[in-house]
Design a protein around this motif. Structure first.
Motif, short mmCIF file in Angstrom:
data_model
loop_
_atom_site.label_atom_id
_atom_site.label_comp_id
_atom_site.label_asym_id
_atom_site.label_seq_id
_atom_site.Cartn_x
_atom_site.Cartn_y
_atom_site.Cartn_z
N ILE A 162 0.84 -1.21 0.00
CA ILE A 162 0.00 0.00 0.00
C ILE A 162 0.87 1.26 0.00
N ALA A 163 1.94 1.24 0.80
CA ALA A 163 2.85 2.39 0.85
C ALA A 163 3.54 2.58 -0.51
N PHE A 164 3.93 1.48 -1.15
CA PHE A 164 4.55 1.58 -2.47
C PHE A 164 3.59 2.19 -3.47
N LEU A 165 2.34 1.73 -3.47
CA LEU A 165 1.36 2.27 -4.41
C LEU A 165 1.08 3.75 -4.17
N LEU A 166 1.00 4.15 -2.90
CA LEU A 166 0.79 5.57 -2.61
C LEU A 166 1.99 6.40 -3.07
N GLY A 167 3.20 5.89 -2.85
CA GLY A 167 4.40 6.60 -3.32
C GLY A 167 4.44 6.71 -4.83
N ALA A 168 4.05 5.63 -5.52
CA ALA A 168 4.02 5.66 -6.98
C ALA A 168 2.99 6.68 -7.47
N LEU A 169 1.86 6.76 -6.79
CA LEU A 169 0.82 7.73 -7.16
C LEU A 169 1.34 9.17 -6.98
N VAL A 170 2.05 9.41 -5.90
CA VAL A 170 2.61 10.75 -5.66
C VAL A 170 3.66 11.08 -6.73
N ALA A 171 4.52 10.12 -7.06
CA ALA A 171 5.54 10.35 -8.09
C ALA A 171 4.90 10.60 -9.45
N TRP A 172 3.85 9.83 -9.77
CA TRP A 172 3.15 10.01 -11.04
C TRP A 172 2.53 11.41 -11.10
N GLY A 173 1.92 11.84 -10.00
CA GLY A 173 1.32 13.17 -9.96
C GLY A 173 2.36 14.27 -10.08
N GLY A 174 3.52 14.05 -9.48
CA GLY A 174 4.59 15.05 -9.57
C GLY A 174 5.16 15.18 -10.97
N ALA A 175 5.07 14.12 -11.76
CA ALA A 175 5.63 14.15 -13.11
C ALA A 175 4.62 14.63 -14.15
N LEU A 176 3.39 14.90 -13.76
CA LEU A 176 2.38 15.35 -14.73
C LEU A 176 2.81 16.61 -15.46
N HIS A 177 3.40 17.55 -14.72
CA HIS A 177 3.83 18.82 -15.32
C HIS A 177 4.84 18.56 -16.44
N TYR A 178 5.79 17.66 -16.17
CA TYR A 178 6.83 17.40 -17.17
C TYR A 178 6.28 16.65 -18.38
N ARG A 179 5.36 15.74 -18.16
CA ARG A 179 4.76 15.02 -19.28
C ARG A 179 3.93 15.97 -20.14
N ARG A 180 3.20 16.88 -19.51
CA ARG A 180 2.40 17.86 -20.25
C ARG A 180 3.32 18.75 -21.08
N ARG A 181 4.43 19.17 -20.49
CA ARG A 181 5.38 20.02 -21.19
C ARG A 181 6.02 19.27 -22.37
N ALA A 182 6.36 18.01 -22.18
CA ALA A 182 6.94 17.21 -23.25
C ALA A 182 5.96 17.04 -24.40
N ARG A 183 4.68 16.81 -24.09
CA ARG A 183 3.68 16.69 -25.15
C ARG A 183 3.56 17.99 -25.94
N LYS A 184 3.60 19.12 -25.22
CA LYS A 184 3.51 20.42 -25.88
C LYS A 184 4.72 20.64 -26.79
N MET A 185 5.89 20.29 -26.32
CA MET A 185 7.11 20.44 -27.13
C MET A 185 7.08 19.51 -28.35
N GLN A 186 6.54 18.32 -28.18
CA GLN A 186 6.45 17.38 -29.29
C GLN A 186 5.50 17.91 -30.37
N ARG A 187 4.38 18.48 -29.94
CA ARG A 187 3.45 19.08 -30.92
C ARG A 187 4.12 20.23 -31.65
N ALA A 188 4.86 21.07 -30.92
CA ALA A 188 5.55 22.20 -31.56
C ALA A 188 6.59 21.70 -32.56
N ALA A 189 7.31 20.65 -32.21
CA ALA A 189 8.31 20.10 -33.12
C ALA A 189 7.66 19.54 -34.38
N GLN A 190 6.51 18.89 -34.24
CA GLN A 190 5.81 18.36 -35.41
C GLN A 190 5.34 19.49 -36.32
#
Length: 118
Positions: A53-81
């Motif tokens: 349970i602790a592992f899953l909660l930690g993974a959820l927090v890490a996933w949420g923390g990386a949302l900003h970077y994934r959104r930014r990468a998607r935006k950069m990929q669209r701009a590159a295309q």
């Protein structure tokens, strides 16, 4: 080599988990305070369940923390295309508007360098 090391470490970890589960089979009562619920589970099950349970909660927090970077990468990929499409369009326009290249001129001696050498 790194894969082999990873497999060895995973095997060691699994062996330790199995040994822990085998050696801690005493039943414990898990109580949920505001309610009158109680579960009788082996100690190893309670500890490993809490760790999972602790592992899953930690993974959820890490996933949420990386949302900003994934959104930014998607935006950069669209701009590159878009930029790649614009570049292809500009190259096609340049190719269509430029005259065909002029073939190179023959050497001044009237023949090729090979013919002069013989």
């Amino acid at each position: 080599m790194m894969r082999l090391i990873g497999l060895i470490l995973t095997a060691i970890l699994l062996l330790l988990l199995v040994l822990f589960a085998i050696s801690n089979t005493a039943p414990v009562s898990l109580l949920l305070w505001p309610f009158d619920l109680a579960w009788e589970v082996p100690l190893a099950g309670a500890v490993l369940g809490a760790a999972a349970i602790a592992f899953l909660l930690g993974a959820l927090v890490a996933w949420g923390g990386a949302l900003h970077y994934r959104r930014r990468a998607r935006k950069m990929q669209r701009a590159a295309q878009l930029l790649e499409a614009e570049l292809a369009e500009l190259r096609a326009k340049e190719e269509a508007s430029s005259p065909s290249p002029v073939p190179p001129l023959a050497p001044a001696g009237g023949g090729t360098a090979l013919a002069r050498a013989s």
